[in-house]
Design a protein around this motif. Structure first.
Motif, mmCIF file in Angstrom:
data_model
loop_
_atom_site.group_PDB
_atom_site.id
_atom_site.type_symbol
_atom_site.label_atom_id
_atom_site.label_comp_id
_atom_site.label_asym_id
_atom_site.label_seq_id
_atom_site.Cartn_x
_atom_site.Cartn_y
_atom_site.Cartn_z
ATOM 1 N N ILE A 232 0.835 -1.215 0.000
ATOM 2 C CA ILE A 232 0.000 0.000 0.000
ATOM 3 C C ILE A 232 0.866 1.261 0.000
ATOM 4 O O ILE A 232 0.610 2.193 -0.788
ATOM 5 N N PRO A 233 1.924 1.362 0.848
ATOM 6 C CA PRO A 233 2.763 2.568 0.812
ATOM 7 C C PRO A 233 3.423 2.805 -0.552
ATOM 8 O O PRO A 233 3.544 3.953 -0.990
ATOM 9 N N ALA A 234 3.849 1.721 -1.228
ATOM 10 C CA ALA A 234 4.495 1.877 -2.539
ATOM 11 C C ALA A 234 3.517 2.447 -3.558
ATOM 12 O O ALA A 234 3.855 3.370 -4.319
ATOM 13 N N TYR A 235 2.296 1.918 -3.584
ATOM 14 C CA TYR A 235 1.285 2.452 -4.496
ATOM 15 C C TYR A 235 0.915 3.891 -4.118
ATOM 16 O O TYR A 235 0.751 4.762 -4.981
ATOM 17 N N THR A 236 0.785 4.142 -2.824
ATOM 18 C CA THR A 236 0.383 5.473 -2.367
ATOM 19 C C THR A 236 1.369 6.538 -2.821
ATOM 20 O O THR A 236 0.974 7.601 -3.311
ATOM 21 N N GLU A 237 2.651 6.242 -2.689
ATOM 22 C CA GLU A 237 3.687 7.218 -3.071
ATOM 23 C C GLU A 237 3.602 7.565 -4.554
ATOM 24 O O GLU A 237 3.640 8.729 -4.943
ATOM 25 N N VAL A 238 3.459 6.544 -5.407
ATOM 26 C CA VAL A 238 3.419 6.770 -6.849
ATOM 27 C C VAL A 238 2.103 7.430 -7.262
ATOM 28 O O VAL A 238 2.087 8.375 -8.063
ATOM 29 N N PHE A 239 0.985 6.956 -6.704
ATOM 30 C CA PHE A 239 -0.313 7.505 -7.076
ATOM 31 C C PHE A 239 -0.446 8.967 -6.627
ATOM 32 O O PHE A 239 -1.069 9.779 -7.326
ATOM 33 N N GLU A 240 0.143 9.308 -5.478
ATOM 34 C CA GLU A 240 0.088 10.702 -5.022
ATOM 35 C C GLU A 240 0.867 11.617 -5.960
ATOM 36 O O GLU A 240 0.417 12.724 -6.268
ATOM 37 N N ARG A 241 2.000 11.142 -6.416
ATOM 38 C CA ARG A 241 2.770 11.942 -7.371
ATOM 39 C C ARG A 241 1.966 12.181 -8.638
ATOM 40 O O ARG A 241 1.968 13.276 -9.201
ATOM 41 N N ALA A 242 1.276 11.153 -9.092
ATOM 42 C CA ALA A 242 0.447 11.294 -10.289
ATOM 43 C C ALA A 242 -0.690 12.273 -10.041
ATOM 44 O O ALA A 242 -1.005 13.115 -10.892
ATOM 45 N N ALA A 243 -1.318 12.174 -8.865
ATOM 46 C CA ALA A 243 -2.428 13.078 -8.535
ATOM 47 C C ALA A 243 -1.958 14.523 -8.476
ATOM 48 O O ALA A 243 -2.632 15.445 -8.963
ATOM 49 N N GLN A 244 -0.796 14.737 -7.879
ATOM 50 C CA GLN A 244 -0.263 16.090 -7.723
ATOM 51 C C GLN A 244 0.166 16.712 -9.042
ATOM 52 O O GLN A 244 0.280 17.934 -9.153
ATOM 53 N N SER A 245 0.392 15.875 -10.048
ATOM 54 C CA SER A 245 0.766 16.410 -11.367
ATOM 55 C C SER A 245 -0.408 17.124 -12.036
ATOM 56 O O SER A 245 -0.215 17.976 -12.906
ATOM 57 N N GLY A 246 -1.625 16.745 -11.647
ATOM 58 C CA GLY A 246 -2.804 17.350 -12.246
ATOM 59 C C GLY A 246 -3.119 16.846 -13.639
ATOM 60 O O GLY A 246 -4.033 17.347 -14.297
ATOM 61 N N ILE A 247 -2.373 15.825 -14.093
ATOM 62 C CA ILE A 247 -2.555 15.295 -15.448
ATOM 63 C C ILE A 247 -3.242 13.931 -15.351
ATOM 64 O O ILE A 247 -2.849 13.095 -14.528
ATOM 65 N N PRO A 248 -4.286 13.670 -16.154
ATOM 66 C CA PRO A 248 -4.935 12.346 -16.143
ATOM 67 C C PRO A 248 -3.900 11.241 -16.361
ATOM 68 O O PRO A 248 -3.002 11.376 -17.197
ATOM 69 N N THR A 249 -4.034 10.154 -15.612
ATOM 70 C CA THR A 249 -3.015 9.105 -15.602
ATOM 71 C C THR A 249 -3.654 7.735 -15.771
ATOM 72 O O THR A 249 -4.750 7.479 -15.271
ATOM 73 N N VAL A 250 -2.939 6.842 -16.458
ATOM 74 C CA VAL A 250 -3.375 5.462 -16.651
ATOM 75 C C VAL A 250 -2.325 4.530 -16.064
ATOM 76 O O VAL A 250 -1.137 4.667 -16.354
ATOM 77 N N TYR A 251 -2.768 3.606 -15.222
ATOM 78 C CA TYR A 251 -1.875 2.568 -14.711
ATOM 79 C C TYR A 251 -2.164 1.259 -15.426
ATOM 80 O O TYR A 251 -3.280 0.749 -15.399
ATOM 81 N N LEU A 252 -1.146 0.699 -16.083
ATOM 82 C CA LEU A 252 -1.252 -0.592 -16.757
ATOM 83 C C LEU A 252 -0.696 -1.652 -15.819
ATOM 84 O O LEU A 252 0.512 -1.781 -15.644
ATOM 85 N N SER A 253 -1.600 -2.413 -15.214
ATOM 86 C CA SER A 253 -1.237 -3.316 -14.124
ATOM 87 C C SER A 253 -0.929 -4.736 -14.593
ATOM 88 O O SER A 253 -1.563 -5.272 -15.502
ATOM 89 N N PHE A 254 0.020 -5.354 -13.915
ATOM 90 C CA PHE A 254 0.293 -6.794 -14.020
ATOM 91 C C PHE A 254 -1.004 -7.575 -13.795
ATOM 92 O O PHE A 254 -1.882 -7.153 -13.034
ATOM 93 N N SER A 255 -1.139 -8.708 -14.438
ATOM 94 C CA SER A 255 -2.366 -9.502 -14.412
ATOM 95 C C SER A 255 -2.910 -9.746 -13.004
ATOM 96 O O SER A 255 -2.197 -10.206 -12.108
ATOM 97 N N SER A 256 -4.200 -9.454 -12.817
ATOM 98 C CA SER A 256 -4.843 -9.679 -11.521
ATOM 99 C C SER A 256 -4.962 -11.165 -11.205
ATOM 100 O O SER A 256 -5.154 -11.540 -10.040
ATOM 101 N N ALA A 257 -4.864 -12.029 -12.221
ATOM 102 C CA ALA A 257 -4.974 -13.473 -11.991
ATOM 103 C C ALA A 257 -3.676 -14.059 -11.434
ATOM 104 O O ALA A 257 -3.664 -15.207 -10.977
ATOM 105 N N LEU A 258 -2.603 -13.283 -11.459
ATOM 106 C CA LEU A 258 -1.306 -13.771 -10.998
ATOM 107 C C LEU A 258 -0.795 -13.062 -9.753
ATOM 108 O O LEU A 258 0.212 -13.460 -9.177
ATOM 109 N N SER A 259 -1.466 -11.988 -9.365
ATOM 110 C CA SER A 259 -1.033 -11.225 -8.194
ATOM 111 C C SER A 259 -2.214 -10.455 -7.616
ATOM 112 O O SER A 259 -3.107 -10.027 -8.355
ATOM 113 N N GLY A 260 -2.172 -10.241 -6.309
ATOM 114 C CA GLY A 260 -3.192 -9.425 -5.664
ATOM 115 C C GLY A 260 -2.915 -7.943 -5.776
ATOM 116 O O GLY A 260 -3.691 -7.111 -5.279
#
Length: 309
Positions: free
Chosen positions: A69-97
């Motif tokens: 959670i802290p790792a995602y929070t740090e990156v997502f906050e940076r994206a939010a603070q940029s003010g630019i719409p952002t897309v996260y392309l995630s590793f398969s949900s069937a292989l990881s939580g």
């Protein structure tokens, strides 16, 4: 031209760091452990692929865990603070939580940043296949797609990536619970090499077997050549290896004999995927036919009922 959206990518895409280090691209790293020694999959900076696989060959077997959670929070906050719409392309949900963790963090941050536009896409892909999608997504982003357009593109494009992987060591799959102990023992005795793929749900599935490594390499090359003969050339062929560059070169040669203008993008399979497939994995991925067309009528109906494409 200024990009209309930013991208977040994770280290399971196995792309070279220099390819993804660019303005408006954020990286989130998966953790892995050797005993109690924790590392981050930082695109090979702190631990090159050869060092990682040499440790496995010596019997030091790693484990992996989902992104925190802290790792995602740090990156997502940076994206939010940029003010630019952002897309996260995630590793398969069937292989990881990790995908589900990312949704949780995104929803929590939405309260703090109500104007945040963060779209999360389950690529339903892994490793070299995920890398192929991210590689093209970077190009589409730079060509001017908006965040909404990129989401729509990725959710469709993921089904047009065709892939096959050969695993050399059945023991790694056994330790990860992918195959039963008896199958691993029988496979080792018969020198059977599993030929794997990723299904439409993003799970690792058995596509066939090869009797011996040389035959497996030929089978990988033929898989591509058979497909390209039906659909025509499909751009760069994305290939990957888990510290077996000579075998990768042999596969290149087999393809180049039949298709002289073949272009290759070679990737190193990183530690998170490498933990579960072991040294010697070799992969081929390319753009081709819609994989959903391979479904039987019954499977298509079932998929439609579940809400799939």
């Amino acid at each position: 031209m200024t990009a209309k959206c930013n991208l977040i990518i994770d280290s399971c895409c196995d792309l070279p760091l220099e390819m993804v280090q660019r303005e408006g691209v954020y990286l989130v790293e998966f953790p892995f452990l050797f005993d109690t020694e924790q590392h981050l999959d930082d695109f090979g900076v702190s631990m090159p692929a050869k060092e990682f696989y040499d440790r496995m060959r010596k019997g030091n077997f790693p484990t992996t865990s989902q992104i925190s959670i802290p790792a995602y929070t740090e990156v997502f906050e940076r994206a939010a603070q940029s003010g630019i719409p952002t897309v996260y392309l995630s590793f398969s949900s069937a292989l990881s939580g990790s995908y589900n963790v990312s949704l949780l963090v995104r929803d929590q941050l939405q309260e703090k940043y109500p104007d945040m536009q963060l779209h999360i896409v389950d690529t339903k892909l892994a490793s070299v296949a995920e890398g192929a999608l991210v590689y093209e997504a970077l190009r589409q982003r730079d060509a001017g797609l908006t965040a909404e357009e990129l989401v729509e593109w990725a959710e469709e494009a993921r089904y047009f990536l065709n892939m096959m992987f050969m695993v050399d060591d059945l023991e790694s799959l056994r330790r990860g619970g992918r195959i039963p102990d008896g199958v691993a023992a029988a496979g080792a005795k018969l020198d059977v090499k599993p030929m794997l793929t990723i299904d439409l749900e993003g799970k690792l599935t058995l596509k066939g077997v090869a009797r011996g490594r040389k035959k497996g390499i030929r089978q990988l090359a033929q898989f591509y050549l058979d497909k390209v003969s039906q659909d025509g050339p499909s751009g760069a062929i994305v290939t990957g290896n888990a510290d077996c560059p000579k075998d990768l070169e042999r596969m290149h040669e087999l393809i180049a004999k039949e298709q002289e203008d073949a272009m290759f993008l070679d990737l190193h399979v990183g530690p998170v995927i490498g933990t579960h497939v072991g040294p010697g994995m070799i992969a081929i991925v390319f753009w081709g036919q819609d994989r959903r067309e391979d479904l039987s009528v019954a499977d298509r109906i079932a998929r439609k009922i579940k809400g799939g494409a």
